[in-house]
Motif scaffolding. Structure first.
Motif, short mmCIF file in Angstrom:
data_model
loop_
_atom_site.label_atom_id
_atom_site.label_comp_id
_atom_site.label_asym_id
_atom_site.label_seq_id
_atom_site.Cartn_x
_atom_site.Cartn_y
_atom_site.Cartn_z
N ARG A 1 -30.52 48.30 15.83
CA ARG A 1 -30.50 47.83 17.22
C ARG A 1 -31.07 48.86 18.19
O ARG A 1 -30.45 49.24 19.17
N THR A 2 -32.30 49.28 17.87
CA THR A 2 -32.98 50.21 18.76
C THR A 2 -34.30 49.61 19.20
O THR A 2 -35.02 48.99 18.42
N GLY A 3 -34.61 49.79 20.47
CA GLY A 3 -35.89 49.36 20.99
C GLY A 3 -36.92 50.47 21.03
O GLY A 3 -38.00 50.30 21.60
N GLU A 4 -36.60 51.62 20.43
CA GLU A 4 -37.50 52.76 20.43
C GLU A 4 -38.19 52.91 19.07
O GLU A 4 -37.54 53.29 18.09
N PRO A 5 -39.47 52.61 19.00
CA PRO A 5 -40.17 52.72 17.71
C PRO A 5 -40.08 54.12 17.10
O PRO A 5 -40.02 54.25 15.87
N ARG A 6 -40.07 55.16 17.92
CA ARG A 6 -40.02 56.52 17.36
C ARG A 6 -38.69 56.79 16.68
O ARG A 6 -38.61 57.56 15.73
N VAL A 7 -37.61 56.15 17.15
CA VAL A 7 -36.31 56.31 16.48
C VAL A 7 -36.36 55.65 15.11
O VAL A 7 -35.88 56.22 14.12
N ALA A 8 -36.93 54.46 15.04
CA ALA A 8 -37.06 53.77 13.75
C ALA A 8 -37.92 54.60 12.79
O ALA A 8 -37.59 54.72 11.60
N ALA A 9 -39.00 55.19 13.29
CA ALA A 9 -39.86 56.01 12.45
C ALA A 9 -39.11 57.24 11.94
O ALA A 9 -39.24 57.63 10.78
N SER A 10 -38.30 57.84 12.80
CA SER A 10 -37.53 59.01 12.40
C SER A 10 -36.51 58.64 11.32
O SER A 10 -36.34 59.35 10.33
#
Length: 218
Positions: free
Chosen positions: A56-65
């Motif tokens: 439940r994150t809207g930040e692509p960089r968080v998903a990549a991390s």
């Protein structure tokens, strides 16, 4: 022994340290991706979208991390442990991998039990692929890799495979050259491997997320 036998013997030796040290070999069941799919095409953006939905994150960089945390841990734990025990280091470059992401998270396995190269070199193409599709800093991703490697050294020391001092010395050797140089520092502590990274994996930006034990923000 042959190269295959050497690598298989090392993988058997280290797989009992924890599930992250278990690296299977051979063609998997249907539904797995070839490692090359990480470097181009829709597979990597698709899995990053699934991770973003799952957490439940809207930040692509968080998903990549988050993806790279799992990826580097799954590969560097057996690679670093192989270095600790003086065994044959497996080849974990994308060309020698199968992978999938499902309800159990990320899983990887080797195509062939052949010897590999270094710690950072096998990860570099995936760092590049992630940065091509997501606005994530290279230093953050390499910090994730360093954290995974340091965690592997900590587990090896606690399991008695080597002393903490030996594991720290190996860690300092592994982190002596770019891109791992400068990602963090080993903190002197008797009988333990303590690592403090210089970047943040962004886990704290998730709902209910916090800061990791080696986080630069703590």
């Amino acid at each position: 022994m042959s190269e295959f036998a050497d690598v298989l013997a090392t993988l058997r030796q280290v797989r009992g340290l924890s599930p992250f040290f278990a690296l299977d070999v051979g063609r998997p069941d249907p539904g797995w991706h070839d490692g090359a799919a990480l470097l181009g095409g829709p597979a990597l953006p698709d899995v990053l979208g699934r991770i973003a939905d799952r957490y439940r994150t809207g930040e692509p960089r968080v998903a990549a991390s988050l993806f790279f945390l799992g990826y580097s841990a799954r590969l560097l734990c057996p690679v670093v442990a192989a270095r600790v025990v003086g065994g044959a280091v497996p080849d974990v470059r994308p060309a020698n991998l199968w992978w999938r992401y499902d309800e159990d998270g990320l899983r990887v396995r080797l195509k062939e039990p052949v010897a590999g190269v270094g710690v950072a070199e096998p990860l570099a193409p995936v760092v590049g692929a992630l940065r091509a599709v997501t606005p994530v800093a290279a230093g953050l991703l390499w910090g994730n890799a360093a954290s995974s490697a340091a965690g592997a050294l900590r587990t090896a020391a606690r399991a008695g495979v080597a002393t903490a001092e030996q594991c720290v010395a190996l860690g300092e050797e592994l982190f002596a050259e770019p891109p791992l140089r400068g990602t963090g520092v080993f903190v002197p502590f008797p009988g333990e491997v303590v690592f403090r990274r210089r970047s943040c994996c962004l886990y704290y930006r998730l709902d209910g997320g916090g800061k990791c034990g080696d986080c630069a923000l703590t």
